[in-house]
Design a protein around this motif. Structure first.
Motif, short mmCIF file in Angstrom:
data_model
loop_
_atom_site.label_atom_id
_atom_site.label_comp_id
_atom_site.label_asym_id
_atom_site.label_seq_id
_atom_site.Cartn_x
_atom_site.Cartn_y
_atom_site.Cartn_z
N SER A 1 -24.52 63.33 15.70
CA SER A 1 -23.74 62.69 14.62
C SER A 1 -22.68 61.76 15.19
O SER A 1 -22.09 62.04 16.23
N GLU A 2 -22.46 60.66 14.49
CA GLU A 2 -21.36 59.75 14.80
C GLU A 2 -20.50 59.54 13.55
O GLU A 2 -19.81 58.54 13.42
N SER A 3 -20.55 60.51 12.66
CA SER A 3 -19.80 60.40 11.41
C SER A 3 -19.06 61.68 11.05
O SER A 3 -18.54 61.81 9.95
N GLU A 4 -19.03 62.64 11.97
CA GLU A 4 -18.40 63.94 11.75
C GLU A 4 -19.10 64.78 10.68
O GLU A 4 -18.54 65.75 10.19
N GLU A 5 -20.33 64.41 10.32
CA GLU A 5 -21.11 65.26 9.45
C GLU A 5 -21.65 66.44 10.25
O GLU A 5 -22.00 66.30 11.42
N SER A 6 -21.73 67.59 9.62
CA SER A 6 -22.27 68.77 10.29
C SER A 6 -23.78 68.67 10.39
O SER A 6 -24.43 67.88 9.70
N LEU A 7 -24.36 69.50 11.24
CA LEU A 7 -25.82 69.53 11.39
C LEU A 7 -26.49 69.86 10.06
O LEU A 7 -27.49 69.24 9.69
N GLU A 8 -25.94 70.83 9.34
CA GLU A 8 -26.56 71.21 8.07
C GLU A 8 -26.50 70.09 7.05
O GLU A 8 -27.45 69.88 6.28
N GLU A 9 -25.40 69.34 7.02
CA GLU A 9 -25.31 68.20 6.11
C GLU A 9 -26.34 67.13 6.46
O GLU A 9 -27.00 66.58 5.57
N LEU A 10 -26.47 66.84 7.74
CA LEU A 10 -27.43 65.82 8.17
C LEU A 10 -28.86 66.24 7.86
O LEU A 10 -29.67 65.42 7.40
N VAL A 11 -29.20 67.51 8.09
CA VAL A 11 -30.55 67.99 7.79
C VAL A 11 -30.85 67.83 6.30
O VAL A 11 -31.91 67.31 5.92
N ILE A 12 -29.93 68.26 5.46
CA ILE A 12 -30.15 68.16 4.02
C ILE A 12 -30.27 66.71 3.58
O ILE A 12 -31.13 66.36 2.76
N HIS A 13 -29.44 65.84 4.12
CA HIS A 13 -29.50 64.42 3.75
C HIS A 13 -30.85 63.81 4.11
O HIS A 13 -31.43 63.05 3.32
N HIS A 14 -31.34 64.13 5.30
CA HIS A 14 -32.65 63.59 5.70
C HIS A 14 -33.77 64.16 4.84
O HIS A 14 -34.68 63.41 4.42
N LEU A 15 -33.73 65.43 4.58
CA LEU A 15 -34.75 66.03 3.71
C LEU A 15 -34.70 65.40 2.33
O LEU A 15 -35.73 65.07 1.72
N ARG A 16 -33.50 65.20 1.82
CA ARG A 16 -33.32 64.63 0.48
C ARG A 16 -33.84 63.20 0.41
O ARG A 16 -34.54 62.82 -0.53
#
Length: 417
Positions: free
Chosen positions: A253-268
């Protein structure tokens, strides 16, 4: 301009309350060119607070005092500061009337001691509190600017963002911008990351690089200063590119998003779904994913298959695999992921099985973890990890690595860590 943050409250010193104000204010000061050089915490004790304020007065041009503005006898911040500076506190009639309206709406008589919250500096500035009964205050003495803020985070943060920041923008002498770019890493320790980037850290003075060990993982901040944010970003870009060329495989991440947030965003974004099967992590992976708002569209469910019986009866792992290879094995992780994906009919499934400790299991060492990743139409991948730390750390680390494993596949179709 050099600043410092003083947090006031005996609950901080007793360890009952976590000090998040220093972090919040320091981060908010970076973009406006204010360097926070000191953090100090002190209990509700007038003499000790006065001593801390005297030290701050001698070395900083901007001092934030957080807490101690309430109505009780141990709320002493503005009274102590007034005594130390030789300033007078006077009643603010508008705030007194506001307090009376506040309690009137609650059909409660105003306690006498609440009236002390209407006392303000005769030569200072008042920041209205939209969320509570204590106003924020500011006073300048001998070239030092003091800003007093209420203790509750729900009051301090909106007051700081809506009133204090505009106030600081108006009075700051320098218009130079400080810009900070965060980079989050997993699968590499702080010392190893520093070693990989040692020459950059030593030789670069604008921007500067600093590493920070997190609970699980490492954050690197690249901070530059320039006349504008665009120029500050331009200074950062070459260094950022060099960092990615060296250790980019660990950066998630280069936006301080957590791993779980990034995973959900990509899935979404891809309209995809995931399910989990967890042994040693006990449901921590699916818990992290479901902390993200709206994750029910992407997370279809999960198994906590802690026992071998649960692995066979609920998930569908073959008894032969468990007998031949054991529950902590590449084959078990593979079947856990595949069976879970089929049962939930998801695009992906993540499995975690391992030894979290404190004792070994199946003659396998503490910290040995296997993570399985099943994807519709793709061969199942399994990652083997040797993690260190106590039981809780191994569980947390395994869960984060499982999310990283999935995120790599979601971002670029790769699963190397």
């Amino acid at each position: 301009m050099q600043a410092e943050v003083i947090t006031v409250g005996s609950e901080l010193m007793l360890g009952v309350t976590l000090n998040t104000h220093s972090q919040f204010i320091s981060r908010a000061c970076v973009p406006i060119g204010v360097e926070v050089a000191y953090h100090t915490s002190v209990g509700d004790h007038a003499d000790r607070l006065a001593e801390v304020i005297k030290v701050a007065h001698s070395r900083s041009q901007l001092v934030f005092l957080c807490g101690g503005l309430g109505p009780t006898l141990d709320d002493l911040t503005k009274e102590t500061l007034a005594d130390m500076l030789g300033e007078t506190l006077v009643e603010d009639l508008q705030w007194r009337q506001r307090l009376e309206r506040h309690f009137s709406k609650r059909n409660t008589p105003i306690p006498t001691n609440n009236y002390k919250q209407a006392l303000v500096f005769s030569s200072g500035i008042v920041f209205p509190n939209e969320k509570g009964t204590a106003p924020g205050l500011s006073i300048t003495k001998d070239g030092v600017i003091y800003i007093l803020l209420p203790g509750p985070p729900g009051e301090l943060k909106p007051m700081f963002e809506q009133q204090v920041l505009p106030f600081l923008h108006r009075i700051l002498p320098s218009k130079e911008v400080i810009y900070s770019h965060p980079m989050s890493f997993l699968g590499i320790g702080e010392s190893a990351l520093e070693e990989e980037l040692k020459d950059l850290i030593i030789t670069s003075d604008n921007p500067i690089l600093a590493t920070y060990a997190m609970d699980i993982g490492v954050t690197l901040r690249i901070t530059s200063h320039a006349e504008s944010e665009d120029l500050a970003k331009q200074l950062i870009e070459p260094i950022r590119n060099e960092i990615l060329s060296r250790v980019g495989k660990h950066c998630y991440s280069e936006s301080e998003e957590s791993l779980e947030e990034l995973v959900i965003h990509h899935l979404r974004n891809n309209k995809q779904s995931v399910a989990t099967a967890e042994s040693c992590t006990g449901g921590l992976v699916v818990h992290l994913l479901t902390t993200v708002p709206g994750a029910s569209e992407e997370v279809k469910g999960g198994f906590v298959s802690y026992s071998n019986k649960a692995k066979t009866d609920i998930v569908g792992v073959s008894t032969q695999v468990l007998k031949e290879f054991g529950a902590v094995s590449m084959k078990a992780a593979e079947q856990l992921a595949e069976q879970t994906r089929q049962r939930f009919q998801t695009d992906f499934a993540i499995s975690v099985t391992g030894v979290a400790g404190p004792a070994s299991s199946e003659s396998k060492p503490v910290g040995l973890v296997y993570i399985g990743l099943a994807q519709i139409g793709m061969p199942t991948a399994v990652l083997e990890l040797s993690l260190t730390g106590d039981r809780e750390r191994i569980q947390k680390s395994a869960a984060k690595h499982a999310l990283f494993f999935l995120l790599e596949r979601l971002k670029k179709g790769e699963t190397t860590i």
